[in-house]
Motif scaffolding. Structure first.
Motif, mmCIF file in Angstrom:
data_model
loop_
_atom_site.group_PDB
_atom_site.id
_atom_site.type_symbol
_atom_site.label_atom_id
_atom_site.label_comp_id
_atom_site.label_asym_id
_atom_site.label_seq_id
_atom_site.Cartn_x
_atom_site.Cartn_y
_atom_site.Cartn_z
ATOM 1 N N PRO A 279 32.798 7.466 66.303
ATOM 2 C CA PRO A 279 31.495 6.301 66.741
ATOM 3 C C PRO A 279 31.109 5.377 65.635
ATOM 4 O O PRO A 279 31.447 4.167 65.801
ATOM 5 C CB PRO A 279 30.408 7.344 66.585
ATOM 6 C CG PRO A 279 30.801 8.334 65.414
ATOM 7 C CD PRO A 279 32.401 8.118 65.684
ATOM 8 N N SER A 280 32.319 5.674 64.375
ATOM 9 C CA SER A 280 31.767 4.553 63.722
ATOM 10 C C SER A 280 32.851 4.764 62.507
ATOM 11 O O SER A 280 32.916 5.604 62.065
ATOM 12 C CB SER A 280 30.527 4.179 62.934
ATOM 13 O OG SER A 280 29.596 5.006 61.868
ATOM 14 N N ASN A 281 33.373 3.616 61.154
ATOM 15 C CA ASN A 281 33.615 3.949 60.458
ATOM 16 C C ASN A 281 32.963 4.277 59.292
ATOM 17 O O ASN A 281 32.520 3.748 58.962
ATOM 18 C CB ASN A 281 34.786 2.775 59.870
ATOM 19 C CG ASN A 281 35.528 2.978 58.623
ATOM 20 O OD1 ASN A 281 35.352 4.028 57.971
ATOM 21 N ND2 ASN A 281 36.433 2.274 59.022
ATOM 22 N N PRO A 282 33.034 5.543 58.457
ATOM 23 C CA PRO A 282 32.270 6.695 57.765
ATOM 24 C C PRO A 282 31.932 5.166 56.128
ATOM 25 O O PRO A 282 31.239 5.199 55.772
ATOM 26 C CB PRO A 282 32.621 7.616 57.541
ATOM 27 C CG PRO A 282 33.713 7.866 58.389
ATOM 28 C CD PRO A 282 34.138 6.395 58.703
ATOM 29 N N TRP A 283 33.457 3.663 56.230
ATOM 30 C CA TRP A 283 33.488 3.709 54.650
ATOM 31 C C TRP A 283 32.441 2.578 55.313
ATOM 32 O O TRP A 283 32.118 1.756 54.487
ATOM 33 C CB TRP A 283 34.305 2.920 54.298
ATOM 34 C CG TRP A 283 35.584 3.775 54.160
ATOM 35 C CD1 TRP A 283 36.501 4.682 54.585
ATOM 36 C CD2 TRP A 283 35.831 4.947 52.995
ATOM 37 N NE1 TRP A 283 36.714 5.978 54.291
ATOM 38 C CE2 TRP A 283 36.885 5.633 53.208
ATOM 39 C CE3 TRP A 283 35.191 4.564 51.945
ATOM 40 C CZ2 TRP A 283 37.253 6.661 51.157
ATOM 41 C CZ3 TRP A 283 35.495 5.270 50.572
ATOM 42 C CH2 TRP A 283 36.511 6.305 50.826
ATOM 43 N N ASP A 287 28.220 6.876 57.362
ATOM 44 C CA ASP A 287 27.770 7.940 58.718
ATOM 45 C C ASP A 287 29.184 8.638 58.743
ATOM 46 O O ASP A 287 30.595 8.157 58.766
ATOM 47 C CB ASP A 287 27.467 7.516 59.374
ATOM 48 C CG ASP A 287 27.641 8.520 60.763
ATOM 49 O OD1 ASP A 287 27.836 10.070 60.411
ATOM 50 O OD2 ASP A 287 26.393 8.205 62.257
ATOM 51 N N LEU A 288 29.267 10.221 58.513
ATOM 52 C CA LEU A 288 30.252 10.998 57.803
ATOM 53 C C LEU A 288 30.787 11.397 59.657
ATOM 54 O O LEU A 288 31.779 12.307 59.893
ATOM 55 C CB LEU A 288 30.143 12.199 57.394
ATOM 56 C CG LEU A 288 30.030 11.683 55.994
ATOM 57 C CD1 LEU A 288 29.453 12.908 55.002
ATOM 58 C CD2 LEU A 288 31.194 10.673 54.971
ATOM 59 N N THR A 289 29.834 11.550 60.730
ATOM 60 C CA THR A 289 30.023 11.770 62.357
ATOM 61 C C THR A 289 31.488 11.540 62.396
ATOM 62 O O THR A 289 32.744 12.661 62.831
ATOM 63 C CB THR A 289 29.945 11.363 63.129
ATOM 64 O OG1 THR A 289 27.842 11.317 62.592
ATOM 65 C CG2 THR A 289 29.448 12.086 64.399
ATOM 66 N N TYR A 290 32.807 10.483 62.664
ATOM 67 C CA TYR A 290 34.411 10.278 62.349
ATOM 68 C C TYR A 290 34.710 11.598 62.015
ATOM 69 O O TYR A 290 35.297 11.842 62.796
ATOM 70 C CB TYR A 290 34.331 9.040 62.052
ATOM 71 C CG TYR A 290 35.747 8.155 62.468
ATOM 72 C CD1 TYR A 290 36.446 8.080 63.666
ATOM 73 C CD2 TYR A 290 37.241 9.062 61.254
ATOM 74 C CE1 TYR A 290 37.740 8.431 63.971
ATOM 75 C CE2 TYR A 290 37.875 8.943 61.627
ATOM 76 C CZ TYR A 290 38.128 8.355 63.173
ATOM 77 O OH TYR A 290 39.541 8.208 63.217
ATOM 78 N N TRP A 291 34.349 11.673 60.496
ATOM 79 C CA TRP A 291 35.322 12.247 59.852
ATOM 80 C C TRP A 291 35.259 14.359 60.376
ATOM 81 O O TRP A 291 35.965 14.588 60.100
ATOM 82 C CB TRP A 291 35.421 12.309 58.441
ATOM 83 C CG TRP A 291 35.751 11.352 58.008
ATOM 84 C CD1 TRP A 291 37.134 11.027 58.193
ATOM 85 C CD2 TRP A 291 35.463 10.673 56.509
ATOM 86 N NE1 TRP A 291 36.719 9.621 57.487
ATOM 87 C CE2 TRP A 291 35.795 9.488 56.740
ATOM 88 C CE3 TRP A 291 34.653 10.287 56.020
ATOM 89 C CZ2 TRP A 291 36.416 8.346 55.728
ATOM 90 C CZ3 TRP A 291 34.399 9.611 54.107
ATOM 91 C CH2 TRP A 291 35.303 8.546 54.380
ATOM 92 N N GLN A 292 34.075 14.221 60.647
ATOM 93 C CA GLN A 292 33.606 15.720 61.192
ATOM 94 C C GLN A 292 34.119 15.896 62.229
ATOM 95 O O GLN A 292 34.706 17.277 62.935
ATOM 96 C CB GLN A 292 32.260 15.687 61.178
ATOM 97 C CG GLN A 292 31.377 15.877 59.237
ATOM 98 C CD GLN A 292 29.822 15.676 60.041
ATOM 99 O OE1 GLN A 292 29.030 14.964 61.190
ATOM 100 N NE2 GLN A 292 29.378 15.902 58.724
ATOM 101 N N LEU A 293 33.828 14.921 62.917
ATOM 102 C CA LEU A 293 35.189 15.021 64.607
ATOM 103 C C LEU A 293 36.207 14.920 64.527
ATOM 104 O O LEU A 293 37.095 15.551 65.109
ATOM 105 C CB LEU A 293 34.159 13.829 65.120
ATOM 106 C CG LEU A 293 32.799 13.288 66.030
ATOM 107 C CD1 LEU A 293 33.034 12.805 66.902
ATOM 108 C CD2 LEU A 293 32.071 14.818 66.788
#
Lengths: 801, 352
Positions: A279-283, A287-293
């Protein structure tokens, strides 16, 4: 710091700089001279000897910049940077500021350095030279030539260290002072300033780095020739390499490049810098969602990730989750000894030297020895090589066997089967599709827009400050340079043109600018990753409720094309937000209608959750069953937002039917199937392949995103004729999709209850829907309404994402 | 390769050099025969990338001197960096916190690398050694440090070849070497360059046994790790090759050089296929890296800038300003979401 190293290694850049500087000083086409009139007092024109003419000239900062811009057709920011580099290296220097080597884009004056003082023109100066220079200055007029504190200190130190040579140094200095007195006043001023500028470069004040400094590595401190003396051995080696190169087969450049372009095109989709991240670039978003997914091992990979596995076997096996899925699949087929062997050999190759012997034996015992528990199937020739290699075991002992297994078995057989399998298709179908978030959630660190009315937390503030730090991007459009009204301090309009710099930047081009984001040139263009500021969609909270929503691709055509769909969602979401929390459940309904595809498929999945485990005895058989069933034509649920209810029950029935078939076939399979070896399963599969091939088409038929060439090739033949059937077929297979995935997912608990009752009562789902809604942490949504509003605006300007 | 058994032979350095020259000419002819098209023309059909929204997102401050090298952790958010003052720092780049700071017994720590497990880092420099540090939060990292290999000149670059158990190094002694981490045993050495090796990179394939090296002899060599032989060589640069990176496809390598150009060499066409340069760019390139698709090439220069190149259209997409001194190292994060840069201004930055 280590200035005596300078002489040694002269980088190419100096040739280029000197070429440029010579051009700049060209009488006709060089940088215009503006000096004499302005500075009659300090440099009476009478004193301008012809020979020194060039050095008498003074130049305005903006003339330098403008000249560079024109000469090199570059933007102002780049020209400014270049001018500063030339200044740092001492090719010209500011007349009025002996401390800072900085070019300002204004009317400050600069003088070119005499070529005598150019870097590398002579041997790098040593401490004696410096001592002479400093003592000379100390002998002269205190007002004009007084030493700075750090210079005084250095002089003191030098006197101590060079005590034995101090007399000589003093004599030299006196001599030079005497010589200096002979010079005319104007010349004196010039040569003084040039000398000073020279030492400013070679002995920078403390804390400043000399641009001439280099890495003090041995070869760089050797003079001149830096390549080692060549031996006969070197010569032979080179000849050998060249001979080998001559006999190498090479492909046409056009062919090589075409495939490179194709590769890049294929992977652009997976390049966060080009295509963005969902959903978005964590940097960017905090938001860490991308890395979590996308962690290395996940229960449910994102759809994109699964798609990527379809690109090549390398993609699949280099992803831990992919490798795991692949292994699981092969295990189901009783043919995972190949992949296990492949992994074991990889591990062997990377093992510590001390482990090699042991691991070689282990691998041999497990996979290659006659009657080995996991014997792999390789041809006699390869086996022979292995036996040969076994005599002197090394990390490469099994390379030939591994190669055989990889190319012949895994790559040409297992992998294509995997990609065509239900297993893969199901993974693809349940794959998470994170969309660009549409709103903020309470969890995690989020970056808020400055305009947010709610109080930002300190971490965010800090973050923002960081992100507004000195930086700059300048692209394309080189706008016209400003007119003659030049301000001294660098200016806003300049910034607008040339990108960002500022903050604590020491370097010349420092302008502070906080409002840069408002500057129009930054209008986002579509197609490029710009998830500025996070936005959250409900897809983000999936783990709160169930696994991420397995969105049925077939039904949700309107969802599939990211932008438009999410726009709709935004609208819906906003609507839902505006209504207050009490109405939330109701507010959810419209949304459901847009997304019924997703919901119903999830319900579907719930229904069948039990079956898969048992059914997984043999995949080919499953498939056949599916095929059979699929021949019974069923009405395809319309992809339009029809209420999900009828739809679902319809499909539920079907799936129940399937389940029953399953169980029946299971007993058969169970009996016949127990120790079927990979070979048989492979041939077995051959029949199914044809039909199964059609399955691969998923993405295409769905009219979803672009399909991979690979899949395309595989499927192209089948698509046309089998499209209809396939639609049904897919529907059939849908349940299985979820089966394994969801059953694995611990998060899917609420769902897993329902399948037990085989036909879950309708209301159950609704309440569950509502529940999931409650879990999602947007309780405090109202307070953020305006945030969402403003964000949505940005979002729409982005157009894409 | 018969280099080991040179012995007394009729070959002299001169005759061999002459032979090499004629072979080079022949080779160039062969290559030209297949040179039927330019990259830019093949890439014509692609859309232009004319806008990038890359900005600095983090600044890592903590080094007291020039940052010389950095490497991303496989976890996509940690970075190890080494600096001129002998410090090596492990950062959580996301939070900008320092998690470890290790003082090396040498200055100019020119190389550092994260192991694939993320539990180990290696570094070295003017001490000619490569030293590994297991990372643990419980105890002082230096307690368990281990010197793995020693070169006869400075170590300029190091990399773990898909394994925590091995490390590949390049050195000022003009060789590369593969070491067994546990025993410190030299597994393979790679001779072929005639000057300092400045940079190495591994082929992207998991099973790949090849790597590439760039050197002050202006050559780019492709090596077979198993045999220790050079299998391909590329000429073209006019000065030191400071950086080399495999294209994500594994079929090409990009290089950055002191001659202020970056170049792209295709392994299958066996020749240079693109040069990325501009008249206005006159300073050397210290570091290059690809975006994950290979479409973009980031390159860090001595003029404090980072240039972003469209590798296919062979044009510059944009310039990144921010550092206040040379950009010494740069690397795209493993998942491609960010770019890290290290500079002589003693900071590291993360761009996204």
């Amino acid at each position: 710091m280590e200035p005596d190293k300078e002489k040694c290694h002269r980088p190419k850049a100096f040739d280029k700089m000197e070429g440029l500087v010579r051009e700049m000083q060209d009488a006709e086409n060089g940088v215009p001279v503006r000096s004499q009139k302005l500075f009659l007092t300090s440099i009476p024109s009478a004193f301008m000897g012809k020979s020194h003419q060039a050095h008498h000239r003074l130049h305005l900062g903006y003339d330098l910049i403008e000249w560079l811009m024109e000469r090199l057709s570059i933007e102002e920011s780049e020209a400014l940077n270049l001018a500063n580099q030339l200044c740092q290296y001492g090719y010209f220097f500011p007349v009025s500021d002996s401390k800072n080597l900085v070019v300002k884009d204004d009317s400050s004056l600069y003088r070119f350095q005499s070529p005598y003082y150019w870097p590398y023109a002579n041997k790098a100066p040593d401490n004696i030279d410096y001592a002479v220079y400093l003592s000379k200055r100390s002998m002269r007029n205190k007002q004009r030539h007084a030493l700075d504190d750090h210079e005084l200190e250095t002089l003191g130190n030098l006197r101590k260290n060079l005590a034995n040579k101090w007399d000589f140094i003093t004599i030299q200095a006196e001599e030079q002072v005497k010589l200096g007195k002979v010079l005319k006043k104007g010349e004196k001023i010039i040569s003084d300033s040039q000398e000073r500028a020279y030492w400013r470069i070679h002995r920078p004040p403390p804390g400043q780095i000399s641009s001439l400094e280099q890495c003090p590595v041995p070869p760089r401190s050797r003079n001149g020739n830096r390549t080692k003396k060549r031996t006969v051995e070197d010569g032979k080696r080179e000849v050998d390499i060249l001979k080998a190169s001559l006999s190498r087969t090479r492909v046409k450049v056009s062919q090589a490049l075409e495939s490179m372009v194709q590769y890049v095109e294929t992977y652009s989709e997976y390049d966060p810098i080009i295509s963005g991240t969902q959903p978005s670039n964590p940097w960017v978003s905090e938001d860490l969602t991308y890395w979590q997914l996308n962690s290395p091992l996940v229960e449910i990979p994102t759809e994109k990730r699964v798609k990527r596995w379809g690109l090549s076997m390398e993609e699949l096996v280099s992803d831990p989750t992919g490798l795991q899925e692949f292994t699981n699949y092969l295990r189901k087929e009783y043919s995972h000894e190949n992949i296990r062997f492949w992994m074991a050999v990889n591990d062997l190759r990377r093992s510590a030297q001390s482990q090699i012997q042991r691991k070689v034996n282990e691998i041999f015992e497990e996979f290659l020895a006659p009657g080995a528990p996991c014997e792999i199937n390789i041809d006699g020739k390869t086996m022979e090589r292995v036996h040969q290699e076994m005599r002197s075991p090394s990390r490469f002992t099994f390379d030939s066997a591994q190669d055989h297994v990889y190319t012949l078995l895994l790559k040409k057989d297992c992998y294509p089967r995997f990609i065509r399998s239900e297993h893969y298709k199901n993974l693809l179908a349940v794959g998470i599709q994170p969309t660009t978030k549409k709103r903020f959630f309470g969890f995690g660190q989020q970056k808020k827009k400055t305009s947010t009315s709610s109080a930002p937390n300190p971490a965010l503030l800090q973050q923002q400050q960081q992100s507004s730090q000195p930086c700059g991007i300048s692209t394309g459009a080189l706008s016209k340079r400003r007119g003659s009204d030049r301000s001294l301090s660098g200016s806003a309009h300049e910034l607008a043109v040339s990108g960002v710099r500022g903050g604590d930047n020491r370097v010349p081009h420092s302008h502070s600018q906080s409002n840069l984001s408002d500057i129009p040139y930054r209008v986002k263009k579509p197609g490029i990753a710009v998830t500025s500021g996070a936005s959250t969609s409900e897809d983000v909270c999936p783990w709160e409720a169930h696994g991420p929503e397995p969105r049925s691709r077939k039904n949700s055509t309107q969802m599939d094309s990211g932008s438009s769909a999410s726009d709709i969602c935004v609208a819906v979401q906003v609507a839902a937000e505006v209504t207050d929390p009490k109405v939330k459940k109701a507010g959810h309904l419209p949304q459901q209608s847009t997304m019924d595809g997703g919901k119903s498929s999830r319900k579907l999945s719930a229904v069948c959750c039990i079956e898969p485990r048992r059914a997984s005895v043999s995949v080919p058989i499953d498939r056949k069953i599916f095929e059979e069933v699929s021949k019974v034509p069923t009405p395809t649920p319309a992809p339009t937002p029809t209420p999900p209810v009828p739809n679902k029950s319809d499909v539920d029935n079907k799936s129940e039917e399937i389940c029953r078939t399953f169980r029946k076939s299971l007993s058969v399979a169970g009996a016949a199937n127990a120790p079927t070896i990979s070979v048989s399963s492979a041939t077995d599969d051959g029949d199914v392949l044809q039909e199964a091939g059609a399955d691969v088409v998923d993405p295409k038929v769905d009219g979803a995103e672009d399909e991979k060439p690979m899949e395309e090739r595989l499927s192209a033949a089948m698509v046309e004729e089998e499209e209809d059937e396939e639609q049904d077929h897919k529907r059939r297979t849908e349940p299985e999709v979820v089966i394994s995935r969801l059953a694995l997912a611990p998060l899917a608990e609420p769902d897993s209850e329902s399948p037990i009752s085989e036909l879950p009562p309708e209301p159950n789902f609704l309440s569950e829907e509502a529940k999931s809604n409650d879990v999602c942490p947007w309780e405090d949504e109202e307070t953020k309404c305006n945030v969402d509003g403003s964000f949505r605006k940005t979002y729409t300007t982005l157009g894409f994402l | 390769m018969t280099s080991e058994v040179s012995g007394p032979s009729v070959d002299t350095v001169e005759s061999l050099m002459k032979e090499a020259e004629t072979l080079k000419i022949k080779l160039e002819e062969e290559r030209q025969k297949l040179n039927d098209v330019t990259l830019a023309s093949v890439a014509e059909r692609l859309e232009i990338i004319n806008y990038m929204n890359i900005k600095p997102r983090r600044t890592l401050k903590g080094h007291q001197a020039k940052v010389l090298c950095s490497d991303w952790s496989p976890d996509k958010r940690h970075i190890v960096s080494s600096s001129q003052d002998g410090k090596m720092i492990i950062w959580d780049a996301y939070t900008t916190n320092k998690e470890h700071a290790v003082t090396m017994p040498t200055t100019w720590v020119m190389a550092c690398a994260y192991a694939p497990s993320g539990n180990l880092v290696a570094c070295g420099g003017l001490d000619n050694k490569v030293t590994v540090y297991p990372l643990s939060l419980d105890e002082d990292v230096t307690l368990r440090k281990k010197t793995v290999g020693t070169h006869t000149s400075y170590m300029s670059c190091c990399i773990f070849p898909n394994s925590d158990q091995q490390i590949l190094t390049g050195s000022g002694d003009s060789t590369c070497a593969l070491w067994d981490v546990e025993s410190g045993q030299l597994l393979q050495s790679f001779h072929g360059h005639s000057a300092d090796v400045m940079t190495i990179d591994l082929a992207p394939s998991e099973t790949g046994n090849t790597f590439v090296s760039g050197s002050c002899d202006k050559l780019v060599l492709i090596w077979d790790m198993r045999s220790g032989h050079c299998v391909q060589s590329f000429e073209g640069h006019e000065s030191d090759v400071n950086s080399v990176k495999f294209h994500p496809s594994g079929d090409a390598v990009a290089t950055g050089s002191d001659d202020s150009t970056c170049r792209l060499f295709d392994l299958r066409a066996d020749k240079e296929v693109a040069t990325y340069s501009k008249e206005s760019i006159i300073f050397g390139v210290n570091s290059v890296d690809f975006s994950v698709s290979g479409r973009l090439l980031f390159s860090g220069y001595n003029d404090y800038t980072v240039n972003v190149w469209d590798t296919l259209k062979c044009v510059r997409v944009c310039l990144l300003y921010g550092h206040e001194n040379r950009v010494s190292c740069l690397q795209v994060s493993p998942d491609g979401t960010a770019l890290s840069t290290g500079s002589w201004d003693s900071t590291l930055r993360v761009w996204a």
